[in-house]
Write a protein that holds these residues in place. Structure first.
Motif, PDB file in Angstrom:
ATOM      1  N   GLU A 133      13.674  -0.297 -40.637  1.00 37.80           N
ATOM      2  CA  GLU A 133      14.990   0.359 -40.596  1.00 37.80           C
ATOM      3  C   GLU A 133      15.690   0.143 -39.255  1.00 37.80           C
ATOM      4  N   GLY A 134      15.113  -0.713 -38.401  1.00 38.14           N
ATOM      5  CA  GLY A 134      15.734  -0.999 -37.109  1.00 38.14           C
ATOM      6  C   GLY A 134      15.497   0.071 -36.068  1.00 38.14           C
ATOM      7  N   ILE A 135      14.368   0.772 -36.176  1.00 38.56           N
ATOM      8  CA  ILE A 135      14.046   1.864 -35.243  1.00 38.56           C
ATOM      9  C   ILE A 135      12.806   1.483 -34.458  1.00 38.56           C
ATOM     10  N   GLN A 136      12.949   1.390 -33.162  1.00 42.17           N
ATOM     11  CA  GLN A 136      11.835   1.008 -32.302  1.00 42.17           C
ATOM     12  C   GLN A 136      10.991   2.228 -31.956  1.00 42.17           C
ATOM     13  N   THR A 137       9.685   2.121 -32.137  1.00 36.03           N
ATOM     14  CA  THR A 137       8.760   3.194 -31.773  1.00 36.03           C
ATOM     15  C   THR A 137       7.605   2.601 -30.987  1.00 36.03           C
ATOM     16  N   ARG A 138       6.714   3.465 -30.540  1.00 35.31           N
ATOM     17  CA  ARG A 138       5.529   2.999 -29.817  1.00 35.31           C
ATOM     18  C   ARG A 138       4.380   3.946 -30.122  1.00 35.31           C
ATOM     19  N   PRO A 139       3.167   3.403 -30.371  1.00 37.85           N
ATOM     20  CA  PRO A 139       2.026   4.302 -30.566  1.00 37.85           C
ATOM     21  C   PRO A 139       1.634   4.945 -29.244  1.00 37.85           C
TER      22      PRO A 139
END
Length: 367
Positions: free
Chosen positions: A306-312
């Motif tokens: 969905e074009g959403i950058q995340t990080r663990p």
């Protein structure tokens, strides 16, 4: 793309940097270096601030200033960016890993004392993602065993513990101004202490232990380090610091909106904020539990689509090859957090509409 965390540049950055260029004071000597140290110490209510080339250098400088070296042990959390652990090894000391709290993700102060040995010299709490460690308990243990406390406040600039700024409660604190931090100088860090003797010692060590003689020659009494920050970067930092209060307000407002939209989603646990803490929310973080429809990594993949950058969450350092042989306590909470945690978009410039977009994706895949 909704980015994870990008810098906010809205003030006098161009003006102050241009002044450095126009006057040719671009290197590690210049008025902005002194001004940044002065203004930063004033902001966090510390007695002495020393600029460094990055947060890692500030942490290493803290250890060197305190004389930590071979045979010494430093108690530190395992769920952290690897920088503080590496600095312990840089000076020849050994990290000993402590477990974390499940609600705030930071070092569990109740589990520190069981790790202390005759070799222990430092407790290094890391205020991960912005939430403070229980510093009263840390300082109580440190006093009982005559230990130093170095606060890794690289992710918590602007957070407070019982009204005091993180990084100013222990003997020395360290901050980072990397591009994704609350304020940035592109690269850079700061050491802060309320002990002027330690502060002056840190400044001396950071500048190659240089003494200028009457004939302008350089004399070095002992081995030093080149941890200095250029005037150009310090100028950028002075401009950033002028807007820090507004940046923190934006971060906390965004976190409150995330909390409102995510609080009732089954299988999603929000980060806690203890009654004695005020979190700057450097990164807004959640846990994906077993009763959510997707695993943590599956949800991250859907968000990316969905074009959403995340990080663990950071991986447990005690399980990585350079540190597998180091001592540690029961790390069950750390192991769980590392497998469940996600950092969501957290830029100062994040809009309500972007937060709604992120939360709608998370809501769509809940059971």
């Amino acid at each position: 793309m909704i980015p994870l965390c990008i810098p906010e540049i809205r003030g006098n950055e161009w003006k102050y940097v241009k002044d450095c260029i126009d006057t040719s004071w671009v290197s590690s000597v210049g008025s902005y270096v002194d001004l940044f140290e002065e203004k930063f110490a004033e902001y966090v209510n510390g007695q002495k601030a020393v600029v460094t080339m990055n947060g890692t250098a500030a942490l290493q400088l803290a250890l060197v200033t305190l004389g930590i070296g071979e045979e010494d042990e430093v108690i530190v959390p395992s769920m952290t960016f690897i920088s503080p652990i590496n600095t312990i090894k840089y000076v020849g000391a050994t990290p000993v890993f402590c477990d974390c709290c499940r609600d705030t993700f930071v070092m569990d102060a109740e589990k520190i004392e069981e790790l202390i040995t005759p070799k222990t010299k430092v407790i290094m709490p890391v205020h991960i993602y912005g939430h403070p460690v229980d510093m009263d308990k840390v300082m109580e243990i440190a006093a009982k065993y005559n230990l130093y406390v170095i606060e890794d406040a690289t992710e918590s600039l602007g957070s407070t513990y019982k009204g005091r700024m993180t990084g100013t409660i222990g003997h020395i604190g360290a901050y980072s101004f990397n591009g994704n931090k609350l304020i940035t100088t592109g690269a850079g860090g700061m050491l802060v202490t309320n002990d002027l003797e330690l502060g002056n010692r840190a400044k001396y060590l950071s500048n190659q232990t240089k003494t200028i003689l009457d004939n302008k020659g350089c004399y070095h009494e002992e081995m030093g380090y080149n941890f200095r920050m250029p005037n150009l970067l310090a100028a950028f930092g002075v401009a950033q610091l002028e807007n820090i209060v507004e940046y923190i307000k934006a971060k906390r407002k965004n976190a409150a909106y995330y909390n409102e939209l995510l609080k009732d989603i089954k299988g999603i646990t929000l980060s806690g904020e203890r009654e004695w803490a005020e979190n700057c929310y450097w990164l807004y973080s959640i846990l994906v539990e077993d009763d959510y429809r997707l695993s943590r990594d599956e949800l991250m993949a859907k968000l990316e689509e969905e074009g959403i950058q995340t990080r663990p969450f950071f991986m447990a350092v005690h399980e990585m090859p350079p540190y597998k042989e180091c001592k540690h306590g029961n790390m069950s909470v750390t192991k769980e957090l590392c497998s469940r945690g996600i950092n969501l978009p957290s830029s100062v410039s994040l809009t309500k509409e972007q937060i709604e977009t992120v939360c709608n994706v998370i809501k769509k895949y809940s059971k």
